[in-house]
Design an enzyme around this catalytic site. Structure first.
Site, PDB file in Angstrom:
ATOM      1  N   GLU A 162       8.540  -4.531  97.359  1.00 52.99           N
ATOM      2  CA  GLU A 162       9.327  -5.768  97.301  1.00 52.99           C
ATOM      3  C   GLU A 162      10.237  -5.920  98.519  1.00 52.99           C
ATOM      4  O   GLU A 162      11.180  -6.711  98.512  1.00 52.99           O
ATOM      5  CB  GLU A 162      10.131  -5.813  95.994  1.00 52.99           C
ATOM      6  CG  GLU A 162       9.251  -5.725  94.756  1.00 52.99           C
ATOM      7  CD  GLU A 162       8.849  -7.076  94.153  1.00 52.99           C
ATOM      8  OE1 GLU A 162       9.640  -8.030  94.204  1.00 52.99           O
ATOM      9  OE2 GLU A 162       7.726  -7.166  93.611  1.00 52.99           O
ATOM     10  N   HIS A 230      15.791  -5.861  91.206  1.00 49.63           N
ATOM     11  CA  HIS A 230      15.776  -5.279  92.550  1.00 49.63           C
ATOM     12  C   HIS A 230      17.088  -4.507  92.699  1.00 49.63           C
ATOM     13  O   HIS A 230      18.114  -4.915  92.137  1.00 49.63           O
ATOM     14  CB  HIS A 230      15.741  -6.365  93.645  1.00 49.63           C
ATOM     15  CG  HIS A 230      14.441  -7.109  93.728  1.00 49.63           C
ATOM     16  ND1 HIS A 230      14.374  -8.478  93.864  1.00 49.63           N
ATOM     17  CD2 HIS A 230      13.167  -6.665  93.720  1.00 49.63           C
ATOM     18  CE1 HIS A 230      13.097  -8.849  93.927  1.00 49.63           C
ATOM     19  NE2 HIS A 230      12.352  -7.779  93.845  1.00 49.63           N
ATOM     20  N   CYS A 347      19.785 -12.189  98.409  1.00 45.02           N
ATOM     21  CA  CYS A 347      18.336 -12.413  98.244  1.00 45.02           C
ATOM     22  C   CYS A 347      17.831 -13.405  99.267  1.00 45.02           C
ATOM     23  O   CYS A 347      16.679 -13.351  99.684  1.00 45.02           O
ATOM     24  CB  CYS A 347      18.030 -13.017  96.873  1.00 45.02           C
ATOM     25  SG  CYS A 347      18.478 -12.004  95.486  1.00 45.02           S
TER      26      CYS A 347
END
Ligand code: SUG
Length: 416
Positions: A162, A230, A347
Site C-alpha cells: 500500500e 494503514h 493520505c
C-alpha cells in the site's frame, strides 16, 4: 543540488463519491450512499496545498486517473446488472490518496544514489487494485530524469503493498542518509491487513537500501481492528521525530528502542491511550497529519478540522504546544470531503525528497498554477454525485471532459 521534501498531493478527481468500498475503513463504510461534493473536495485539497506553499514548502501534485476505468470492467466481465460494486470500483477517485501511490526511498539511502519509487500494487481492495498502471505512467513522467530517479513496477500481487502509508523515514534532515521503517500488518483480525511484510522487504531490496538502515515493524493488530487500515492513521514521522499513538505498534518499546539505536537523536512524541483513545485517533485522524519542517525550522503539524471537533484530541494538542516538545505549531485544514472516505491530510500526499529542479516542472505547483487548477475545477467538476448516478453515461462524459480539460490546461497530454 539541494534535496528537499516535496509533497505531491493528489488532485481530487471529478468522480469522487461515497460507495463504501473499503472494508476496515470506518469513515468510508459509514458514509456509504452519502452525496459527495467533488468540486468542493478538489477545492479543499488545493487550499491545503496553498497553505503548505505559504509556509515556504515545495509542493507538487498528481492528476486524477482516467475514470470510469472501462477496460478494467471489461477484464472482469462486469456491469451494473452483474456486479454494481465492481462498477463503483471502476469509478472510484481513490487515487487522490497519493500516500498509497508508491514507496519512496530518497537518494541518500540507496546504493546507486538515485531516488527510488515503487508503485504500490494495492491488491487488497479491488477498487484500488487497478490504480497502479496509470499511476506508474504518471510517476514515469514526473520522475523521468533517470540520472536522479528510478521508478519501479509493482511488487507481485501475491503480497499486498500500500505504499508510503506504511513507511516512515528518520533522518536529522531530509537530505541526509536516513533510517527507513516499514510497517506491516498480520492478517487474521476482523479487518484486512493490507501491507504484507514480504512486500515491504521486496521494496527495500529493489531500492538498494542498506539492511542496517532498515527496520520492519509490525503494526498492532488492535489498531487495525479499531480501523487503522494503514499505519499512517496512527503514526507519522518527520526528520528525527516520531509522532505516534501508544497503541500503534505491536511492540511499542522495542520499536522506539530500535529507532533510537539506528537514528541517534530520534525523539518520540507518544500520545497515551488514556488521553486519546484509538477510537478518538481514528475518528479525528490526529496522526494522519502532515508533520512538516518549514524553512523557519519550527516543526508544524497540519491536522484536519475533525481534530478540533474532538475535545480529547484538541486538549491534548493544546497541552503539547504548551510544553517544549519538538512540534511547535498546529495548523488546521478543512479536507472534510476526503475525510468522509477515510483520507486525511497525510493520505492526500506523497513525500519525495529530491531537488525540485529534477522533477518535470509540469507536476510542480505555484500560486498561478493553483489558481488555474481552481478555475478548471470550478468550471468542470460535478458539484454533487449521488451513488445512484454511478454508471450513468452522462456523468461519465462529464468526468472524462473535466479530466481532459485539466490535462490540457497543464499541458500533460501524454496521460490523456
Ligand atoms: O484506501 N478510501 C481509501 C482511503 C485511503 C487513505 N490513505 C491513507 N491512509 N494513506 C482507502 O481505504 C474509499 C473509497 C470508497 O469507498 O469509495 C477509499 O478507497
Amino acid at each position: 543540488m539541494t534535496l528537499q521534501e516535496i509533497n505531491f498531493d493528489g488532485i481530487v478527481g471529478p468522480s469522487h463519491n461515497y460507495a463504501g468500498l473499503s472494508l476496515g475503513n470506518l469513515a468510508a463504510t459509514r458514509n456509504a450512499g452519502a452525496t459527495s461534493y467533488p468540486r468542493a473536495a478538489a477545492l479543499q485539497g488545493i487550499a491545503k496545498m496553498r497553505g503548505n506553499m505559504a509556509m515556504g514548502l515545495a509542493q507538487g501534485f498528481f492528476l486524477p486517473l482516467p475514470r470510469p476505468d472501462t477496460g478494467w470492467l471489461e477484464q472482469l466481465a462486469a456491469d451494473e446488472a452483474t456486479d454494481p460494486a465492481l462498477v463503483a470500483g471502476a469509478w472510484s477517485a481513490s487515487s487522490m490518496w497519493t500516500a498509497n501511490a508508491a514507496t519512496v526511498s530518497p537518494a541518500p539511502d540507496t546504493a546507486d544514489g538515485k531516488c527510488h519509487l515503487t508503485v504500490a500494487n494495492l491488491v487488497t481492495m479491488p477498487h484500488r487494485s487497478h490504480e497502479w498502471p496509470d499511476t506508474l505512467a504518471q510517476l514515469q513522467l514526473a520522475f523521468a530524469d533517470s540520472d536522479h530517479f528510478a521508478v519501479h513496477g509493482p511488487v507481485p500481487p501475491c503480497f499486498g503493498d500500500e505504499g508510503a502509508a506504511n513507511h516512515m523515514r528518520f533522518a536529522g534532515h531530509h537530505g541526509e542518509p536516513g533510517l527507513e521503517v516499514f510497517v506491516y500488518g498480520k492478517s487474521g483480525g476482523r479487518f484486512p491487513a493490507r501491507q504484507h511484510e514480504q512486500a515491504s522487504r521486496i521494496v527495500a531490496r529493489k531500492h538498494g537500501l542498506d539492511p542496517e538502515r532498515c527496520l520492519f515493524v509490525e503494526q498492532a493488530s488492535e489498531a487495525i481492528a479499531a480501523g487503522a487500515f494503514h499505519n499512517d492513521v496512527v503514526a507519522v514521522a518527520n526528520e528525527s521525530v516520531l509522532f505516534t499513538h501508544q497503541q500503534a505498534f505491536a511492540d511499542p518499546a522495542g520499536t522506539y528502542a530500535a529507532i533510537a539505536e539506528r537514528c541517534p537523536g530520534a525523539q518520540v512524541v507518544e500520545v497515551p491511550a488514556d488521553r486519546v483513545s484509538l477510537e478518538d485517533a481514528i475518528t479525528s485522524y490526529l496522526f494522519n497529519a502532515q508533520l512538516l519542517t518549514p524553512p523557519s525550522g519550527e516543526m508544524t503539524l497540519v491536522v484536519p478540522e475533525e481534530c478540533r471537533d474532538n475535545t480529547n484530541v484538541w486538549s491534548w494538542l493544546q497541552d503539547m504546544l504548551a510544553g517544549n516538545g519538538p512540534i511547535r505549531h498546529v495548523n488546521v485544514v478543512d479536507v472534510r470531503q476526503s475525510m468522509a472516505n477515510g483520507g486525511g491530510p497525510a493520505c492526500l500526499r506523497l513525500r519525495v525528497v529530491a531537488d525540485p529542479a529534477t522533477v518535470d516542472p509540469r507536476f510542480m505547483l505555484d500560486e498561478a498554477k493553483a489558481a488555474k487548477l481552481e478555475a478548471i475545477v470550478s468550471e468542470y467538476w460535478p458539484e454533487t454525485i449521488d451513488t445512484d448516478q454511478i454508471g450513468s453515461e452522462a456523468l461519465a462524459d462529464q468526468v472524462r471532459t473535466a479530466r481532459g480539460k485539466l490535462l490540457e490546461a497543464l499541458e500533460i497530454t501524454e496521460l490523456a
